[in-house]
Motif scaffolding. Structure first.
Motif, PDB file in Angstrom:
ATOM      1  N   PRO A  44       4.954  66.932  63.839  1.00 21.51           N
ATOM      2  CA  PRO A  44       4.933  68.156  63.018  1.00 21.51           C
ATOM      3  C   PRO A  44       4.823  69.455  63.822  1.00 21.51           C
ATOM      4  O   PRO A  44       5.215  70.509  63.333  1.00 21.51           O
ATOM      5  N   VAL A  45       4.334  69.401  65.052  1.00 25.54           N
ATOM      6  CA  VAL A  45       4.234  70.625  65.855  1.00 25.54           C
ATOM      7  C   VAL A  45       5.538  70.959  66.565  1.00 25.54           C
ATOM      8  O   VAL A  45       5.695  72.051  67.097  1.00 25.54           O
ATOM      9  N   ASP A  46       6.512  70.023  66.585  1.00 24.68           N
ATOM     10  CA  ASP A  46       7.808  70.282  67.207  1.00 24.68           C
ATOM     11  C   ASP A  46       8.717  71.054  66.260  1.00 24.68           C
ATOM     12  O   ASP A  46       8.572  70.978  65.039  1.00 24.68           O
ATOM     13  N   ARG A  47       9.657  71.782  66.844  1.00 20.02           N
ATOM     14  CA  ARG A  47      10.631  72.516  66.024  1.00 20.02           C
ATOM     15  C   ARG A  47      11.514  71.530  65.262  1.00 20.02           C
ATOM     16  O   ARG A  47      11.897  70.493  65.808  1.00 20.02           O
ATOM     17  N   PRO A  48      11.868  71.829  64.022  1.00 17.63           N
ATOM     18  CA  PRO A  48      12.741  70.935  63.258  1.00 17.63           C
ATOM     19  C   PRO A  48      14.208  71.087  63.700  1.00 17.63           C
ATOM     20  O   PRO A  48      14.846  72.096  63.427  1.00 17.63           O
ATOM     21  N   VAL A  49      14.715  70.067  64.399  1.00 20.50           N
ATOM     22  CA  VAL A  49      16.122  70.034  64.808  1.00 20.50           C
ATOM     23  C   VAL A  49      16.670  68.705  64.289  1.00 20.50           C
ATOM     24  O   VAL A  49      16.550  67.672  64.947  1.00 20.50           O
ATOM     25  N   PRO A  50      17.253  68.709  63.081  1.00 18.87           N
ATOM     26  CA  PRO A  50      17.696  67.463  62.455  1.00 18.87           C
ATOM     27  C   PRO A  50      18.647  66.622  63.303  1.00 18.87           C
ATOM     28  O   PRO A  50      18.612  65.398  63.240  1.00 18.87           O
ATOM     29  N   GLU A  51      19.486  67.266  64.116  1.00 18.15           N
ATOM     30  CA  GLU A  51      20.449  66.520  64.930  1.00 18.15           C
ATOM     31  C   GLU A  51      19.749  65.571  65.895  1.00 18.15           C
ATOM     32  O   GLU A  51      20.230  64.472  66.165  1.00 18.15           O
ATOM     33  N   ILE A  52      18.593  65.997  66.429  1.00 19.16           N
ATOM     34  CA  ILE A  52      17.871  65.143  67.365  1.00 19.16           C
ATOM     35  C   ILE A  52      17.347  63.907  66.647  1.00 19.16           C
ATOM     36  O   ILE A  52      17.447  62.782  67.149  1.00 19.16           O
ATOM     37  N   GLY A  53      16.813  64.086  65.446  1.00 20.83           N
ATOM     38  CA  GLY A  53      16.353  62.939  64.666  1.00 20.83           C
ATOM     39  C   GLY A  53      17.496  61.989  64.340  1.00 20.83           C
ATOM     40  O   GLY A  53      17.344  60.769  64.427  1.00 20.83           O
ATOM     41  N   ASP A  54      18.663  62.552  64.014  1.00 18.10           N
ATOM     42  CA  ASP A  54      19.845  61.722  63.736  1.00 18.10           C
ATOM     43  C   ASP A  54      20.218  60.905  64.970  1.00 18.10           C
ATOM     44  O   ASP A  54      20.459  59.697  64.883  1.00 18.10           O
ATOM     45  N   GLU A  55      20.277  61.582  66.120  1.00 18.16           N
ATOM     46  CA  GLU A  55      20.678  60.905  67.355  1.00 18.16           C
ATOM     47  C   GLU A  55      19.712  59.776  67.716  1.00 18.16           C
ATOM     48  O   GLU A  55      20.137  58.679  68.076  1.00 18.16           O
ATOM     49  N   LEU A  56      18.421  60.055  67.628  1.00 19.40           N
ATOM     50  CA  LEU A  56      17.436  59.027  67.964  1.00 19.40           C
ATOM     51  C   LEU A  56      17.485  57.859  66.986  1.00 19.40           C
ATOM     52  O   LEU A  56      17.475  56.696  67.392  1.00 19.40           O
ATOM     53  N   ALA A  57      17.529  58.155  65.694  1.00 16.68           N
ATOM     54  CA  ALA A  57      17.543  57.086  64.692  1.00 16.68           C
ATOM     55  C   ALA A  57      18.803  56.232  64.821  1.00 16.68           C
ATOM     56  O   ALA A  57      18.742  55.000  64.761  1.00 16.68           O
ATOM     57  N   VAL A  58      19.960  56.866  65.024  1.00 18.52           N
ATOM     58  CA  VAL A  58      21.221  56.117  65.155  1.00 18.52           C
ATOM     59  C   VAL A  58      21.211  55.287  66.429  1.00 18.52           C
ATOM     60  O   VAL A  58      21.620  54.119  66.423  1.00 18.52           O
ATOM     61  N   SER A  59      20.744  55.857  67.541  1.00 16.16           N
ATOM     62  CA  SER A  59      20.716  55.081  68.782  1.00 16.16           C
ATOM     63  C   SER A  59      19.817  53.866  68.635  1.00 16.16           C
ATOM     64  O   SER A  59      20.142  52.778  69.127  1.00 16.16           O
ATOM     65  N   ARG A  60      18.718  54.018  67.938  1.00 21.77           N
ATOM     66  CA  ARG A  60      17.815  52.883  67.717  1.00 21.77           C
ATOM     67  C   ARG A  60      18.429  51.855  66.776  1.00 21.77           C
ATOM     68  O   ARG A  60      18.240  50.649  66.955  1.00 21.77           O
ATOM     69  N   ALA A  61      19.174  52.309  65.771  1.00 20.83           N
ATOM     70  CA  ALA A  61      19.847  51.380  64.863  1.00 20.83           C
ATOM     71  C   ALA A  61      20.926  50.593  65.599  1.00 20.83           C
ATOM     72  O   ALA A  61      21.078  49.380  65.397  1.00 20.83           O
ATOM     73  N   LEU A  62      21.668  51.271  66.479  1.00 16.71           N
ATOM     74  CA  LEU A  62      22.710  50.582  67.244  1.00 16.71           C
ATOM     75  C   LEU A  62      22.097  49.597  68.235  1.00 16.71           C
ATOM     76  O   LEU A  62      22.633  48.499  68.443  1.00 16.71           O
ATOM     77  N   GLU A  63      20.984  49.969  68.835  1.00 17.07           N
ATOM     78  CA  GLU A  63      20.298  49.046  69.746  1.00 17.07           C
ATOM     79  C   GLU A  63      19.813  47.815  68.987  1.00 17.07           C
ATOM     80  O   GLU A  63      19.980  46.677  69.447  1.00 17.07           O
ATOM     81  N   ASP A  64      19.235  48.035  67.806  1.00 17.44           N
ATOM     82  CA  ASP A  64      18.784  46.923  66.972  1.00 17.44           C
ATOM     83  C   ASP A  64      19.967  46.056  66.564  1.00 17.44           C
ATOM     84  O   ASP A  64      19.887  44.819  66.594  1.00 17.44           O
ATOM     85  N   LEU A  65      21.081  46.688  66.210  1.00 20.06           N
ATOM     86  CA  LEU A  65      22.289  45.948  65.851  1.00 20.06           C
ATOM     87  C   LEU A  65      22.746  45.070  67.018  1.00 20.06           C
ATOM     88  O   LEU A  65      23.088  43.902  66.831  1.00 20.06           O
TER      89      LEU A  65
END
Length: 84
Positions: A44-65
């Motif tokens: 919550p103290v970090d700036r909200p940059v939605p693209e970073i959350g997208d990149e991290l979540a997608v990379s983790r989903a692809l790794e899990d895949l």
């Protein structure tokens, strides 16, 4: 030589302004379907940059895949390696 076409569909959702979830679904012809999931959480103290959350979540989903697809292949090998 046969060419095969597999497709990965990626869905991204934001549960709130700190959590992003991604789902990567591999469609590999026939009924074969493998799904990977990934989550990213913003401090919550970090700036909200939605693209970073997208990149991290997608990379983790692809790794899990990738891990799940490897498990499918390992299981197939184990079944074929036994007595005929």
């Amino acid at each position: 030589m046969e060419t095969k076409h597999w497709t990965v569909e990626i869905n991204i959702s934001e549960d709130d302004d700190t959590t992003t979830q991604a789902r990567a679904v591999l469609f590999a012809g026939g009924s074969m379907r493998v799904t990977g999931k990934g989550t990213a959480r913003r401090n919550p103290v970090d700036r909200p940059v939605p693209e970073i959350g997208d990149e991290l979540a997608v990379s983790r989903a692809l790794e899990d895949l990738g891990h799940r697809l490897h498990a499918v292949a390992s299981s197939d090998i184990a079944h074929l390696s036994g007595p005929a």
